[in-house]
Scaffold this active site. Sequence first.
Site, short mmCIF file in Angstrom:
data_model
loop_
_atom_site.label_atom_id
_atom_site.label_comp_id
_atom_site.label_asym_id
_atom_site.label_seq_id
_atom_site.Cartn_x
_atom_site.Cartn_y
_atom_site.Cartn_z
N ALA A 67 0.87 -1.17 0.00
CA ALA A 67 0.00 0.00 0.00
C ALA A 67 0.91 1.22 0.00
CB ALA A 67 -0.89 -0.02 1.23
N GLY A 111 0.57 -4.82 1.00
CA GLY A 111 -0.60 -4.85 0.12
C GLY A 111 -0.32 -5.53 -1.22
N GLU A 114 -0.76 -9.08 -0.53
CA GLU A 114 -2.21 -9.28 -0.29
C GLU A 114 -2.99 -9.24 -1.59
OE1 GLU A 114 -1.78 -6.12 2.70
OE2 GLU A 114 -2.98 -7.39 4.00
N GLU A 134 4.51 -4.97 7.34
CA GLU A 134 3.81 -3.83 7.94
C GLU A 134 4.25 -3.54 9.37
OE1 GLU A 134 2.37 -6.25 6.16
OE2 GLU A 134 0.78 -5.43 4.88
#
Length: 260
Positions: A67, A111, A114, A134
Site C-alpha cells: 500500500a 498490500g 495481499e 507492515e
Amino acid sequence: MAEYENILVEQRDAVTLITLNRPQALNALNSDVLADLTAAFGAFDADPSQRCAVLTGSGEKAFAAGADIKQMADKPAADFFLEDFFSGWQTGVFGTRKPWIAAVNGFALGGGCELAMMADFIIASDSAKFGQPEIKLGVAPGMGGSQRLTRAVGKAKAMEMCLTGRMMGAEEAERAGLVARVVPAADLLEDALKTAAAIAAMPMMAAMVNKEMVNLAFETTLSQGIVSERRLFQILTATEDKAEGMAAFIEKRAGVWKGK
Ligand code: CAA
C-alpha cells in the site's frame, strides 16, 4: 477500451492483461490504483469476450511494494475508519467473478502480497519475494494478509513473516503452498498468459463455478462446503456446455463451448 492512469489494460484474444504501472513507486497501491483496478476488473467481468485475466507489475523490480505509505503517512486515524480504508479491495478486486492469475515479478510486499493472494492463483518468477513487513511501519496487514497468508502457508510461517517482516523467496513460497508454480523471470508473462489462455478455452460458466467452489473452502465448514459444492455441480448440469462436453467426450471430439 478505457484508458487508465495507473494501470495498462490490453486484451489478447479472450485474456485481459492488466499491468500495474507506477514503476517509479514500485507499483505501490494507492486509492487511484484501486479505482483503476476496480474499473478494469469490472469491465473484464462484464465483457463476454473476456474469460480469464492476468495481473502483473510493470518493471522487473516489483509486482507491488505495498500500500502507498506516502498516502497513509499523514492521514488522520479517524479517516481510515470513516472511509473503511482498504475495504474496496475486497469488493472491487477480490469480488471479480471470472478467473484471474497474479503473475508476480520481484517484490510482492504488504498490500502487494495481499493483492497477489486475492488472485485465484499465483505464478511467480524465480526472483519473486513475498512479505508482510507492515510491522516495521508500526501497523499490520490491512488488505487480508493475516487471513489469506495463514490459510495459504499455515500459522508457523505466516506468524513468523508477520512478526519479523522477513521476505519469502519464490522457491520457499512454492514449497509452502503460496504459489502454484515458479518459472524463470524471462518466461513469467508468457507462461501466465498461456495458462490464462488455457483457462479461457474452458466452458466459462464451469470456470466461474469452479472458482466459486474452491473459494468456498475458505469460508465455510467441510460439511456445508460439500453440500454447496454438490448444489453448484447440480446447477452446472443444466448448462448447454455440460450437454456438449459430455456428448463431445462420448463422440471423441473437442467440445465447442457456449459459455452457459
Ligand atoms: N509506498 C510508497 N512508495 C513506495 C513504496 C510504498 N509501499 N515502496 C517503495 N516506494 C517508493 C520509494 O519511496 C521510492 O520512491 P523515491 O524514489 O521517490 O524515494 C521508490 O518507490 C523506490 O523504492 P526504494 O528506493 O525504497 O527501492 P529499494 O530497492 O531501495 O527498496 C523495497 C525496495 C525493499 C521494496 C523498499 O522500497 C520497501 O521496503 N518498500 C516498502 C515495503 C513495505 O513496507 N510495504 C508495506 C506497505 S504498508 C501496507 O501494505 C499495508 C497493508 O497491509 C495494505
